[in-house]
Design a protein around this motif. Structure first.
Motif, mmCIF file in Angstrom:
data_model
loop_
_atom_site.group_PDB
_atom_site.id
_atom_site.type_symbol
_atom_site.label_atom_id
_atom_site.label_comp_id
_atom_site.label_asym_id
_atom_site.label_seq_id
_atom_site.Cartn_x
_atom_site.Cartn_y
_atom_site.Cartn_z
ATOM 1 N N ASP A 1 0.796 -1.223 0.000
ATOM 2 C CA ASP A 1 0.000 0.000 0.000
ATOM 3 C C ASP A 1 0.831 1.275 0.000
ATOM 4 O OD1 ASP A 1 -2.332 1.614 0.117
ATOM 5 O OD2 ASP A 1 -2.235 1.649 2.297
ATOM 6 N N GLN A 2 1.848 1.355 0.843
ATOM 7 C CA GLN A 2 2.596 2.599 0.924
ATOM 8 C C GLN A 2 3.395 2.821 -0.352
ATOM 9 O OE1 GLN A 2 5.379 2.973 4.167
ATOM 10 N NE2 GLN A 2 5.148 5.193 4.163
ATOM 11 N N TYR A 3 3.068 3.881 -1.061
ATOM 12 C CA TYR A 3 3.721 4.302 -2.309
ATOM 13 C C TYR A 3 3.575 3.286 -3.445
ATOM 14 C CZ TYR A 3 5.999 7.206 1.225
ATOM 15 O OH TYR A 3 6.241 8.018 2.286
ATOM 16 N N ASN A 4 2.637 2.357 -3.334
ATOM 17 C CA ASN A 4 2.485 1.305 -4.344
ATOM 18 C C ASN A 4 3.820 0.602 -4.593
ATOM 19 O OD1 ASN A 4 -0.239 1.739 -4.661
ATOM 20 N ND2 ASN A 4 0.005 3.123 -6.384
ATOM 21 N N SER A 5 4.546 0.336 -3.527
ATOM 22 C CA SER A 5 5.875 -0.276 -3.626
ATOM 23 C C SER A 5 5.748 -1.789 -3.852
ATOM 24 C CB SER A 5 6.678 0.022 -2.360
ATOM 25 O OG SER A 5 6.005 -0.451 -1.229
ATOM 26 N N PRO A 6 6.858 -2.431 -4.240
ATOM 27 C CA PRO A 6 6.823 -3.880 -4.473
ATOM 28 C C PRO A 6 6.397 -4.651 -3.218
ATOM 29 C CG PRO A 6 8.827 -2.939 -5.361
ATOM 30 C CD PRO A 6 8.161 -1.852 -4.568
ATOM 31 N N LEU A 7 5.886 -5.841 -3.454
ATOM 32 C CA LEU A 7 5.466 -6.721 -2.363
ATOM 33 C C LEU A 7 6.683 -7.270 -1.619
ATOM 34 C CD1 LEU A 7 2.729 -8.738 -4.283
ATOM 35 C CD2 LEU A 7 2.364 -6.934 -2.592
ATOM 36 N N PRO A 8 6.491 -7.660 -0.342
ATOM 37 C CA PRO A 8 7.587 -8.324 0.377
ATOM 38 C C PRO A 8 7.985 -9.609 -0.351
ATOM 39 C CG PRO A 8 5.704 -7.914 1.834
ATOM 40 C CD PRO A 8 5.276 -7.536 0.462
ATOM 41 N N SER A 9 9.197 -10.082 -0.120
ATOM 42 C CA SER A 9 9.734 -11.235 -0.863
ATOM 43 C C SER A 9 8.943 -12.524 -0.656
ATOM 44 C CB SER A 9 11.199 -11.460 -0.482
ATOM 45 O OG SER A 9 11.304 -11.733 0.900
#
Length: 180
Positions: free
Chosen positions: A129-137
């Protein structure tokens, strides 16, 4: 001491401004531009975003692109209920969260029918959600099946607090861009 990065935007159209304090863009597309766009067409424009490290005045810039679209917008259906969807996959927090124990294999699948005008969608993205950043590994998104899946992280402490991972499912009618 951490010195902030100061941001500036260049080559913006006259109807668009950039607030360096909040790092937000603000503006309203002019009527003239809208009138010149045919139905289901897009207008792309480039701008430069520059960051300057105030401690040594080193700058770095990159060119980005905005798009103005004259397509039918994609929206969530009026009766969409996230809690009702999540209840199909396990225990919830009663609001908008799925509760998963450590080291649990899971998958959560959504249906395209939750979007109005689903036929216009060109791409789906699963992001943090925050900054549309990549998902956790440990978390994966399958855009063909609209499925988030993975195995929750192992917790090595009996007194570890709960950890929240806020995710977002994005649908867009313009590939490479974010929408709803």
């Amino acid at each position: 001491k951490n010195m902030p990065i100061t941001y500036q935007a260049f080559d913006l159209p006259d109807w668009l401004s950039f607030d360096s304090n909040t790092r937000t863009f603000n503006g309203v597309v002019t009527e003239k531009i809208i009138k010149n766009l045919t139905t289901n067409s897009n207008l792309y424009f480039d701008f430069i975003l520059q960051g300057t490290d105030d401690s040594d005045m080193t700058s770095l810039n990159c060119t980005y692109q905005f798009v103005i679209s004259n397509t039918t917008p994609i929206k969530l259906v009026d009766n969409f209920n996230l809690l009702a969807v999540l209840k199909n996959f396990g225990n919830t927090n009663g609001n908008d969260g799925l509760i998963l124990p450590p080291n649990e294999v899971f998958n959560v699948t959504f249906d395209e029918s939750l979007f109005e005008n689903a036929a216009l969608i060109k791409q789906f993205y699963g992001r943090s959600d925050q900054y549309n950043s990549p998902l956790p590994s440990w978390l994966f998104f399958d855009s063909n099946n609209l499925e988030f899946s993975g195995t929750t992280p192992v917790i090595n402490s009996e007194i570890a607090p709960e950890i929240y991972y806020n995710l977002v499912l994005i649908a867009t009618e313009i590939e490479g861009y974010s929408d709803v």
